[in-house]
Design a protein around this motif. Sequence first.
Motif, PDB file in Angstrom:
ATOM      1  N   ARG A   1      54.003  24.418 -19.458  1.00  0.00           N
ATOM      2  CA  ARG A   1      53.131  24.206 -20.617  1.00  0.00           C
ATOM      3  C   ARG A   1      52.186  25.402 -20.812  1.00  0.00           C
ATOM      4  NH1 ARG A   1      52.220  19.114 -19.366  1.00  0.00           N
ATOM      5  NH2 ARG A   1      50.214  19.488 -18.366  1.00  0.00           N
ATOM      6  N   SER A   2      51.628  25.874 -19.696  1.00  0.00           N
ATOM      7  CA  SER A   2      50.713  27.024 -19.775  1.00  0.00           C
ATOM      8  C   SER A   2      51.433  28.249 -20.336  1.00  0.00           C
ATOM      9  CB  SER A   2      50.166  27.373 -18.394  1.00  0.00           C
ATOM     10  OG  SER A   2      49.445  26.313 -17.875  1.00  0.00           O
ATOM     11  N   ALA A   3      52.645  28.485 -19.830  1.00  0.00           N
ATOM     12  CA  ALA A   3      53.408  29.662 -20.279  1.00  0.00           C
ATOM     13  C   ALA A   3      53.709  29.551 -21.777  1.00  0.00           C
ATOM     14  CB  ALA A   3      54.700  29.786 -19.473  1.00  0.00           C
ATOM     15  N   SER A   4      54.081  28.341 -22.216  1.00  0.00           N
ATOM     16  CA  SER A   4      54.377  28.144 -23.645  1.00  0.00           C
ATOM     17  C   SER A   4      53.158  28.436 -24.502  1.00  0.00           C
ATOM     18  CB  SER A   4      54.805  26.698 -23.919  1.00  0.00           C
ATOM     19  OG  SER A   4      55.994  26.439 -23.275  1.00  0.00           O
ATOM     20  N   LEU A   5      52.014  27.929 -24.057  1.00  0.00           N
ATOM     21  CA  LEU A   5      50.784  28.150 -24.838  1.00  0.00           C
ATOM     22  C   LEU A   5      50.439  29.633 -24.912  1.00  0.00           C
ATOM     23  CD1 LEU A   5      48.537  25.187 -23.628  1.00  0.00           C
ATOM     24  CD2 LEU A   5      49.448  25.546 -25.923  1.00  0.00           C
ATOM     25  N   MET A   6      50.598  30.315 -23.771  1.00  0.00           N
ATOM     26  CA  MET A   6      50.256  31.741 -23.743  1.00  0.00           C
ATOM     27  C   MET A   6      51.225  32.561 -24.594  1.00  0.00           C
ATOM     28  SD  MET A   6      49.201  32.029 -19.732  1.00  0.00           S
ATOM     29  CE  MET A   6      49.010  33.791 -19.672  1.00  0.00           C
ATOM     30  N   LEU A   7      52.460  32.076 -24.704  1.00  0.00           N
ATOM     31  CA  LEU A   7      53.461  32.825 -25.476  1.00  0.00           C
ATOM     32  C   LEU A   7      53.080  32.959 -26.950  1.00  0.00           C
ATOM     33  CD1 LEU A   7      56.925  31.666 -24.099  1.00  0.00           C
ATOM     34  CD2 LEU A   7      56.218  34.013 -24.545  1.00  0.00           C
ATOM     35  N   ARG A   8      52.225  32.056 -27.432  1.00  0.00           N
ATOM     36  CA  ARG A   8      51.818  32.136 -28.844  1.00  0.00           C
ATOM     37  C   ARG A   8      50.970  33.377 -29.120  1.00  0.00           C
ATOM     38  NH1 ARG A   8      52.086  26.371 -30.810  1.00  0.00           N
ATOM     39  NH2 ARG A   8      52.840  25.276 -28.985  1.00  0.00           N
ATOM     40  N   ASP A   9      50.355  33.914 -28.056  1.00  0.00           N
ATOM     41  CA  ASP A   9      49.437  35.045 -28.264  1.00  0.00           C
ATOM     42  C   ASP A   9      49.928  36.341 -27.633  1.00  0.00           C
ATOM     43  OD1 ASP A   9      47.555  33.276 -29.463  1.00  0.00           O
ATOM     44  OD2 ASP A   9      47.013  32.572 -27.460  1.00  0.00           O
ATOM     45  N   VAL A  10      51.126  36.321 -27.074  1.00  0.00           N
ATOM     46  CA  VAL A  10      51.577  37.483 -26.291  1.00  0.00           C
ATOM     47  C   VAL A  10      52.911  37.971 -26.846  1.00  0.00           C
ATOM     48  CG1 VAL A  10      52.366  38.181 -23.997  1.00  0.00           C
ATOM     49  CG2 VAL A  10      50.408  36.665 -24.222  1.00  0.00           C
ATOM     50  N   THR A  11      53.091  39.295 -26.839  1.00  0.00           N
ATOM     51  CA  THR A  11      54.385  39.831 -27.274  1.00  0.00           C
ATOM     52  C   THR A  11      54.884  40.844 -26.237  1.00  0.00           C
ATOM     53  OG1 THR A  11      53.205  41.538 -28.510  1.00  0.00           O
ATOM     54  CG2 THR A  11      53.933  39.609 -29.763  1.00  0.00           C
ATOM     55  N   GLY A  12      56.053  41.402 -26.475  1.00  0.00           N
ATOM     56  CA  GLY A  12      56.579  42.481 -25.646  1.00  0.00           C
ATOM     57  C   GLY A  12      56.977  42.041 -24.249  1.00  0.00           C
ATOM     58  N   GLU A  13      56.748  42.937 -23.286  1.00  0.00           N
ATOM     59  CA  GLU A  13      57.208  42.696 -21.918  1.00  0.00           C
ATOM     60  C   GLU A  13      56.505  41.484 -21.295  1.00  0.00           C
ATOM     61  OE1 GLU A  13      57.762  45.276 -17.829  1.00  0.00           O
ATOM     62  OE2 GLU A  13      57.176  46.307 -19.665  1.00  0.00           O
ATOM     63  N   ALA A  14      55.220  41.341 -21.611  1.00  0.00           N
ATOM     64  CA  ALA A  14      54.478  40.191 -21.068  1.00  0.00           C
ATOM     65  C   ALA A  14      55.093  38.883 -21.551  1.00  0.00           C
ATOM     66  CB  ALA A  14      53.018  40.273 -21.495  1.00  0.00           C
ATOM     67  N   ALA A  15      55.545  38.884 -22.810  1.00  0.00           N
ATOM     68  CA  ALA A  15      56.179  37.675 -23.343  1.00  0.00           C
ATOM     69  C   ALA A  15      57.490  37.392 -22.606  1.00  0.00           C
ATOM     70  CB  ALA A  15      56.419  37.829 -24.838  1.00  0.00           C
ATOM     71  N   ASP A  16      58.252  38.457 -22.319  1.00  0.00           N
ATOM     72  CA  ASP A  16      59.516  38.270 -21.576  1.00  0.00           C
ATOM     73  C   ASP A  16      59.240  37.659 -20.200  1.00  0.00           C
ATOM     74  OD1 ASP A  16      60.912  39.283 -23.673  1.00  0.00           O
ATOM     75  OD2 ASP A  16      60.971  41.341 -22.877  1.00  0.00           O
ATOM     76  N   ARG A  17      58.179  38.124 -19.570  1.00  0.00           N
ATOM     77  CA  ARG A  17      57.813  37.597 -18.244  1.00  0.00           C
ATOM     78  C   ARG A  17      57.447  36.105 -18.358  1.00  0.00           C
ATOM     79  NH1 ARG A  17      59.545  41.638 -15.878  1.00  0.00           N
ATOM     80  NH2 ARG A  17      58.297  43.220 -14.830  1.00  0.00           N
ATOM     81  N   LEU A  18      56.675  35.804 -19.385  1.00  0.00           N
ATOM     82  CA  LEU A  18      56.268  34.398 -19.556  1.00  0.00           C
ATOM     83  C   LEU A  18      57.489  33.514 -19.810  1.00  0.00           C
ATOM     84  CD1 LEU A  18      53.018  34.728 -21.711  1.00  0.00           C
ATOM     85  CD2 LEU A  18      53.205  33.715 -19.434  1.00  0.00           C
ATOM     86  N   ARG A  19      58.435  34.044 -20.544  1.00  0.00           N
ATOM     87  CA  ARG A  19      59.668  33.270 -20.778  1.00  0.00           C
ATOM     88  C   ARG A  19      60.399  33.027 -19.457  1.00  0.00           C
ATOM     89  NH1 ARG A  19      60.114  36.952 -25.418  1.00  0.00           N
ATOM     90  NH2 ARG A  19      59.272  35.772 -27.176  1.00  0.00           N
ATOM     91  N   ALA A  20      60.385  34.015 -18.597  1.00  0.00           N
ATOM     92  CA  ALA A  20      61.028  33.855 -17.291  1.00  0.00           C
ATOM     93  C   ALA A  20      60.300  32.790 -16.467  1.00  0.00           C
ATOM     94  CB  ALA A  20      61.039  35.192 -16.547  1.00  0.00           C
TER      95      ALA A  20
END
Lengths: 488, 321
Positions: B84-103
């Motif tokens: 849930r935390s990763a999903s919420l953070m994904l709304r504000d993050v792009t690029g490599e950090a977003a790929d990490r959050l998806r992982a």
Amino acid sequence: MTWLHDALEAVFAVLAWPSAIYFLLSNTALLVLILIAARHFARYLRRSEHRGDDAMAASPLSLGVSVIVPAYNEAAVIRTSVRSVLDLRYPDHEVIVVNDGSADDTMRVLLEEFDLVEDDRDIPGRVPVRGTIRRVWRSRGGAVPLTVVDKENSGRSDSVNVGLDLAAKELVVMVDADSILEPDALLSVSKPFADDPERVVATGGVVRIVNNSRVQGGRITEIRMPRQLIARIQVVEYLRAFLLGRTAWSDLQALILISGAFGMFRRDVLIEVGGLDPDSIGEDFELVMRIQRWIHEGRRDARVEFVAEPVSWTEAPSTLRVLARQRRRWHRGLWEVLWGYRRALLNPRYGRVGMLALPYYWLFELLAPLIEVVGIVLVVLGLAVGAVDPGMALLLLLVSYGYGALVTLAAVIVEEASFHRYERWRDLGATLWAIVAENLGYRQLTAIWRLQGWWAGIAGTQQVWGEMTRTGFAEADASGQRQADGRG
Amino acid sequence: MSPLPAPAVLQAVLLATSAVVVLMLIALIAQRTLRRRHDRRDVRLDARLRPLVLEATIAEDDEIDALLDRVRALSAPERAHVGRSASLMLRDVTGEAADRLRAVADASGLVPRVIAAVADRDPVRRADAAEALGLLAPAGALELLQALADDRSPEVRTVAVRALGAFDDPAAVDRVIAALALDSGIPISVAASALVQQGAAAGERVRDALDHPDAGVRRGAARVAGLIQAPGAGAPLARLIDDEHEAVGAAAMRSLERLPVREAVPSLLATALAGGSAGEAAARTLAAMPAAWSADALAAIGAKGEPGVRRAAGLPRRTAA
């Protein structure tokens, strides 16, 4: 005094059952509205994951919003107020401050704070206005989307109309200078327009009471119940009537009242219907009724919606004198609008507005104080002459107020399950005490004031607005010292 | 008829009312207690697990596998919280950090749950799944979102189209453009915003959509063309100023502010002189154009335009002769 005794007995024989049925229907109708609102909230909150508010906040396609801020003697709050409106989270909004001939330093504060230069462009003249415009100012080089109009004093409605005339965006919001807006207020209230731009013509947001909440830099930092009992009771009233009542009417597609403290309108529609009526006491109510007439008489596929998200906070009267003035004014406005639009009552052409909302407002809003005051007078007289059994009277009183408290408690439960803005246990205790205290003099007094307002409307007495003294919100808690007519 | 209900009846009503009030009070207090307990648990989990999520977001390539193993080793409620935390953070993050959050979200076991929810009977769950698919973009997400964009529920279709904005695949662009149609049941703002998100990848298709027979598609494409600088869109936009649907013309004029073409000037001037909201929009567009193109038109507006149109054009007040 046997004639009085006999007369009262005869009156009770005729009125007892109708009164009981009226009371039962009145509270039950409110309970049904609360249940409808509860269902609405449940559906609304379940969708919070995918509502797309963030996408809308970032979208360059969001409809532009002109925020109109009429200001009269607002020197104490205008700086913070304008800054907080400019800082609202929205991709495309402008602010139009209309200084309504203030006698204080409002205009000087604006000129000093915002580096304004004179705007020598034409005034469109699309909306009829009364007050003469002295000068129009705008931010130097358009650095800030701010326009300031300095005009002669002509009242709030006329000031809003001046702002409307100068508005350049698709949507128009009118807010009071002393209101405090949530950072996402424009996003929340404009969402229905984005979702259904062809049909939604007006939206209203929830107005809550700010007294004693902590306010810093024009933003609420901690929400608290007011310290004064009189304001606490109004919190409960706002919750029951404004949050839940209006949500339910919106759900029923029969909303006829949007608070003047925060309403959003399609600019073209507002211009077409002629803006606010400067002669109306209940100008907000009158405007929405005019829009409803525009919709229904013109057989247009359009609607007015209410947004349950809290968007605006306002100070409630904290003295009986100011509260009395407010309630007289509200009820007078209610009477004038209902009477003015009486042809819509039970008119099938007006759909649910004519067949449901207006009958409700006539029966359970306009007539309520008359029935309550007459009931109290008759019971007191009956007790005095022995036409009423004291035990029976007490029992009836307990049943009626008990059912009323039950309905209000239902509203508090819905608030707790949905937005739960008052987090402290002591605030919950204060709320529960307010539910009880409301019946111990408050509602009887407000019934009398409402009757006075109604009578003033019928008699055509000139409305007296009263002086306003404000302390400002910035860097302090909202102490509720404002002595003005709050807006509902 | 008796003038009043019998005392016994009133007493019974009072008793029943009091009992209901007491039950409601208990419900109110229980509700608040449970919610606060739940909130406290969330705060505790957040304090413990958020550092792990943040660490994974900025981890080097050789560190990420170990961190993901730590996520996989968590208990089920903890993994749910991490997802849930990763999903919420994904709304504000792009690029490599977003790929990490998806992982991280994948390691938390979120993806299979989201994919399973696509077939849920509840439209709210399907809409939530569409939202999550757009954020997490797991393998096969595009196909699932295309299917959800044809869902029977307009709510699900709307969220799916918005989520398709994260994909620049031509199939995704075509599906979003189709969603602009008047009868799609999807708000034009949602579909048009998705096209803006797709950006340059949508450029040529948006230009082609300017000639679409559906007025909704023309309107949406016209509104977006300027924002994404669709190549070759200037001339078709100039034509659309005079579209039979006023909203299409208004959208075209907005785009021409960003994508000006000289051939639009005559239509803009005619619209401006006709007045009204459209006239104001035309005047604004002319004012945004290079002065060499618009000077004559603005002079004509200054001489013959309505006050509102002159104001929109930024012209000074006309003084009495």
